[in-house]
Scaffold this active site. Structure first.
Site, PDB file in Angstrom:
ATOM      1  N   TYR A  79      20.570 -23.181  -2.363  1.00 34.48           N
ATOM      2  CA  TYR A  79      19.658 -22.804  -1.569  1.00 34.48           C
ATOM      3  C   TYR A  79      19.588 -20.982  -1.572  1.00 34.48           C
ATOM      4  O   TYR A  79      18.829 -20.730  -1.603  1.00 34.48           O
ATOM      5  CB  TYR A  79      19.885 -23.377   0.079  1.00 34.48           C
ATOM      6  CG  TYR A  79      18.009 -22.830   0.841  1.00 34.48           C
ATOM      7  CD1 TYR A  79      17.033 -23.693   0.477  1.00 34.48           C
ATOM      8  CD2 TYR A  79      18.154 -21.709   1.232  1.00 34.48           C
ATOM      9  CE1 TYR A  79      16.115 -23.020   0.941  1.00 34.48           C
ATOM     10  CE2 TYR A  79      16.969 -21.123   2.123  1.00 34.48           C
ATOM     11  CZ  TYR A  79      15.628 -22.029   2.408  1.00 34.48           C
ATOM     12  OH  TYR A  79      15.010 -21.243   2.562  1.00 34.48           O
ATOM     13  N   PHE A 131      -8.763 -10.253 -13.430  1.00 34.30           N
ATOM     14  CA  PHE A 131      -7.662 -11.589 -14.096  1.00 34.30           C
ATOM     15  C   PHE A 131      -8.381 -12.582 -12.499  1.00 34.30           C
ATOM     16  O   PHE A 131      -8.021 -11.831 -11.355  1.00 34.30           O
ATOM     17  CB  PHE A 131      -6.777 -12.150 -14.052  1.00 34.30           C
ATOM     18  CG  PHE A 131      -5.839 -13.361 -14.320  1.00 34.30           C
ATOM     19  CD1 PHE A 131      -6.532 -13.839 -15.612  1.00 34.30           C
ATOM     20  CD2 PHE A 131      -5.504 -13.909 -13.598  1.00 34.30           C
ATOM     21  CE1 PHE A 131      -6.078 -15.368 -15.643  1.00 34.30           C
ATOM     22  CE2 PHE A 131      -5.315 -15.291 -13.832  1.00 34.30           C
ATOM     23  CZ  PHE A 131      -5.880 -16.276 -15.235  1.00 34.30           C
ATOM     24  N   THR A 132      -8.900 -13.877 -12.481  1.00 29.43           N
ATOM     25  CA  THR A 132      -9.844 -14.496 -11.260  1.00 29.43           C
ATOM     26  C   THR A 132      -8.731 -14.263  -9.789  1.00 29.43           C
ATOM     27  O   THR A 132      -8.998 -13.960  -9.162  1.00 29.43           O
ATOM     28  CB  THR A 132      -9.654 -15.607 -11.624  1.00 29.43           C
ATOM     29  OG1 THR A 132      -8.660 -16.981 -11.940  1.00 29.43           O
ATOM     30  CG2 THR A 132     -10.604 -16.346 -12.643  1.00 29.43           C
ATOM     31  N   ASP A 222       1.276  -6.192 -15.145  1.00 29.16           N
ATOM     32  CA  ASP A 222       0.920  -7.920 -15.401  1.00 29.16           C
ATOM     33  C   ASP A 222       1.129  -8.590 -17.024  1.00 29.16           C
ATOM     34  O   ASP A 222       0.500  -8.130 -17.456  1.00 29.16           O
ATOM     35  CB  ASP A 222      -0.662  -8.483 -14.976  1.00 29.16           C
ATOM     36  CG  ASP A 222      -0.630 -10.324 -15.451  1.00 29.16           C
ATOM     37  OD1 ASP A 222       0.707 -10.620 -15.565  1.00 29.16           O
ATOM     38  OD2 ASP A 222      -2.207 -10.066 -14.316  1.00 29.16           O
ATOM     39  N   LYS A 265       3.066 -19.382 -18.804  1.00 28.37           N
ATOM     40  CA  LYS A 265       2.299 -18.187 -20.409  1.00 28.37           C
ATOM     41  C   LYS A 265       3.844 -18.096 -21.636  1.00 28.37           C
ATOM     42  O   LYS A 265       4.516 -19.035 -21.997  1.00 28.37           O
ATOM     43  CB  LYS A 265       1.717 -17.456 -20.292  1.00 28.37           C
ATOM     44  CG  LYS A 265       1.034 -17.082 -18.716  1.00 28.37           C
ATOM     45  CD  LYS A 265      -0.457 -18.639 -18.838  1.00 28.37           C
ATOM     46  CE  LYS A 265      -0.754 -18.692 -17.345  1.00 28.37           C
ATOM     47  NZ  LYS A 265      -1.427 -17.729 -16.876  1.00 28.37           N
ATOM     48  N   ARG A 388     -15.124 -19.399 -18.807  1.00 23.30           N
ATOM     49  CA  ARG A 388     -15.071 -18.291 -18.364  1.00 23.30           C
ATOM     50  C   ARG A 388     -16.106 -17.343 -18.564  1.00 23.30           C
ATOM     51  O   ARG A 388     -16.625 -16.858 -19.406  1.00 23.30           O
ATOM     52  CB  ARG A 388     -13.738 -17.372 -19.090  1.00 23.30           C
ATOM     53  CG  ARG A 388     -12.314 -18.178 -18.700  1.00 23.30           C
ATOM     54  CD  ARG A 388     -11.954 -18.171 -18.674  1.00 23.30           C
ATOM     55  NE  ARG A 388     -11.708 -18.727 -16.472  1.00 23.30           N
ATOM     56  CZ  ARG A 388     -10.866 -18.858 -15.768  1.00 23.30           C
ATOM     57  NH1 ARG A 388      -9.457 -18.221 -16.350  1.00 23.30           N
ATOM     58  NH2 ARG A 388     -11.107 -19.370 -14.591  1.00 23.30           N
ATOM     59  N   PHE A 454     -14.538 -22.193  -9.457  1.00 23.93           N
ATOM     60  CA  PHE A 454     -14.327 -23.005 -11.021  1.00 23.93           C
ATOM     61  C   PHE A 454     -14.034 -23.735 -11.574  1.00 23.93           C
ATOM     62  O   PHE A 454     -13.595 -25.341 -11.717  1.00 23.93           O
ATOM     63  CB  PHE A 454     -14.675 -21.893 -12.115  1.00 23.93           C
ATOM     64  CG  PHE A 454     -13.171 -21.141 -11.702  1.00 23.93           C
ATOM     65  CD1 PHE A 454     -13.422 -20.180 -11.334  1.00 23.93           C
ATOM     66  CD2 PHE A 454     -12.209 -21.989 -12.399  1.00 23.93           C
ATOM     67  CE1 PHE A 454     -11.708 -19.570 -11.169  1.00 23.93           C
ATOM     68  CE2 PHE A 454     -10.570 -20.917 -12.169  1.00 23.93           C
ATOM     69  CZ  PHE A 454     -11.374 -20.468 -12.018  1.00 23.93           C
TER      70      PHE A 454
HETATM   71  C1  PLP Z   1      -1.939 -16.805 -15.854  1.00 24.77           C
HETATM   72  C2  PLP Z   1      -1.939 -15.868 -15.285  1.00 24.77           C
HETATM   73  C3  PLP Z   1      -2.140 -15.032 -13.767  1.00 24.77           C
HETATM   74  C4  PLP Z   1      -1.800 -16.588 -12.754  1.00 24.77           C
HETATM   75  O1  PLP Z   1      -0.094 -17.157 -13.027  1.00 24.77           O
HETATM   76  P1  PLP Z   1      -0.158 -18.203 -12.482  1.00 24.77           P
HETATM   77  O2  PLP Z   1       1.015 -18.494 -13.099  1.00 24.77           O
HETATM   78  O3  PLP Z   1      -1.293 -19.341 -12.672  1.00 24.77           O
HETATM   79  O4  PLP Z   1      -0.458 -18.158 -11.465  1.00 24.77           O
HETATM   80  C5  PLP Z   1      -2.043 -13.827 -13.788  1.00 24.77           C
HETATM   81  N1  PLP Z   1      -2.132 -12.608 -14.429  1.00 24.77           N
HETATM   82  C6  PLP Z   1      -2.492 -13.215 -16.034  1.00 24.77           C
HETATM   83  C7  PLP Z   1      -2.956 -12.004 -16.954  1.00 24.77           C
HETATM   84  C8  PLP Z   1      -1.936 -14.701 -15.614  1.00 24.77           C
HETATM   85  O5  PLP Z   1      -2.922 -15.106 -17.354  1.00 24.77           O
END
Ligand code: PLP
Length: 481
Positions: A79, A131-132, A222, A265, A388, A454
């Protein structure tokens, strides 16, 4: 890597071999129609068993390397003080140069913590594009997202190599207008997801950093898609062709105060992290980490994924790994364009994006052309893409739709997952759909959730066009596929 064949053609080469596979099904068109109706014309609500090629996202769907899988077997399930965490911290230090790493369960959790720690009501957050999930967290904390993109950003048939650049003049004006005290940070998103996976240049990042630094504003990066942006800088920006991906990433990081990423990613694991060398910023975020995620040495992640992410971050610096998605995306886009399909150009870093306003010009934006395109692609192929566009944009406070800047269907290319013949199949069915585009009509909402609609929203086709489309498909291809 691209390889030239003796007949002059150039093809992307898979610089890996496949050692584990998952069976996939190609459901016949009639079954696809039933599945789509069951899913409320929302591709998020389809099940894997009904999908042939899953191009919904590259998030958590990339093929791991043997070294990542191997590392998962030696995870330390403590932990507190887990050795797995220290291996992740070492990888971040080595590759990205930051002293402190805060693990989180995925990218949006990093956005939640950063917004909690930095954004106050009335603040504005300038960024190259939203980003969303980023926008949702900044909004929830009373802040406002300001997108300072350049005129090139919205040209879906463009040739500009860096459509993800920020307009630096607009940044200066924004800071002058709102005052630096109301700008908690400036955010740059690598391989800008929602405008088609488009990169920014090193030169642009440097300029943005210089302006932010003049006002004492931290630069937040990001880096969910950092290796793709680095790869595209290497291909497209003068002076970088001979640099390694690791060197380019390190140079990018020299401009960054706070880094965060979804590990799902580029890093081909399932998790996320925040990293910084600033004691002050680290101290501001750390107390919130156990509140929302977990203790600071696992942050809500499985320690197996912590290990996989540590290896994944190191592997991001490998040229073949960094290019594995990008080169397939390029091939996919070039083949689509060759068949007359209006794909977004230049090719970006994570997906082939198809411009729904050019594909379906007869559908007004109020009737969700990108949603209609994503669902009709599935009907015509079994390929699952993602809307999108306006469906992915939440309505304003009065409940009125906010029309998106772009209407895109995004066909993500999970890294190292699909093969050339599968890409060729997708291209062919999209070309068929383009030839039959007049059969596709709009959509309307049947059920709308209050936030990020969405994900769980349900829609219905205007005039039952799904059935018409499937009938035309069966006339050409029969009822078996
Ligand atoms: C996917 C993504 C996020 C969010 O990440 P999650 O792991 O899906 O929560 C944030 N910014 C960008 C550019 C992304 O591609």
């Amino acid at each position: 890597m691209y390889v030239r064949l003796s007949d002059g053609r150039e093809i992307p080469m898979e610089m890996h071999k496949v050692r584990i596979v998952q069976k996939t099904n190609l459901p016949p068109a009639a079954q696809r129609l039933a599945a789509m109706e069951g899913a409320g014309y929302n591709t998020f609500l389809l099940r894997t068993r009904d999908v042939f090629l899953d191009m919904l996202t590259d998030s958590g769907t990339n093929a791991m390397s043997d070294n990542q899988l191997g590392a998962m077997m030696v995870a330390d399930d403590a932990y507190a003080g887990s050795e797995s965490f220290y291996r992740l911290q070492d990888a971040v230090k080595e590759v990205l140069g930051f002293e402190h790493t805060l693990p989180v369960h995925q990218g949006r959790a990093a956005e939640n913590l950063l917004s909690k720690a930095f954004v106050k009501p009335g603040d504005v957050v300038p960024m190259n594009y939203h980003f969303t999930t980023t926008k949702a967290h900044i909004d929830l904390n009373g802040g406002q997202v300001l997108e300072l993109y350049t005129d090139e950003a919205m040209k879906t048939d463009g040739t500009h190599p860096f459509r993800g650049n920020m307009d630096v003049q607009k940044l200066k004006e924004t800071i002058a207008e709102y005052g630096a005290e109301h700008v908690p940070f400036v955010r740059m998103e690598a391989t800008t997801n929602l405008i088609g996976g488009q990169p920014f240049s090193m030169a642009n990042l440097r300029e943005v950093k210089a302006v932010a630094a003049t006002h004492g504003i931290p630069l937040v990066f990001d880096g969910s898609l950092i290796s793709e942006n680095a790869f595209l800088i290497r291909q497209r920006e003068a002076g970088y062709a001979d640099k390694s991906i690791g060197e380019i990433m390190a140079e990018l990081m020299s401009c960054v105060d706070i880094f965060y990423m979804s590990g799902r990613k580029s890093a081909a694991a399932r998790g996320g992290l925040i990293a910084t060398s600033s004691e002050e910023y680290y101290g501001r975020i750390l107390p919130w980490l156990p509140v929302y995620e977990g203790f600071a040495t696992y942050g809500g992640m499985s320690t197996k994924e912590v290990e996989a992410m540590a290896v994944g971050i190191r592997e991001m610096t490998d040229l073949d790994t960094a290019g594995s998605g990008v080169e397939f995306v390029r091939y996919f886009v070039e083949r689509l364009v060759a068949r007359g399909v209006p794909a977004v150009t230049p090719p970006g870093g994570l997906a082939a994006h198809v411009d729904a306003m050019r594909f379906l010009p007869h559908i007004p934006q109020e009737e969700y052309p990108a949603g209609a395109l994503a669902t009709s692609i599935y009907l015509a192929s079994g390929v699952r893409s993602m809307e999108r566009g306006t469906v992915s944009t939440d309505p304003d406070e009065s409940g009125k739709d906010v029309l998106a800047d772009l209407e895109l269907a995004r066909l993500a290319v999970p890294r190292r997952v699909y093969t050339m013949s599968q890409i060729e199949y997708a291209v062919d069915r999209l070309a068929w759909l383009y030839a039959h585009r007049h059969l596709v009509k709009g959509l309307k909402f049947a059920h709308q959730p209050p936030v990020l609609r969405f994900f769980f929203g349900r829609l219905a086709p205007l005039e039952d066009w799904g059935r018409e489309l499937v009938r035309a498909f069966e006339a050409d291809f029969g009822t078996e596929c």
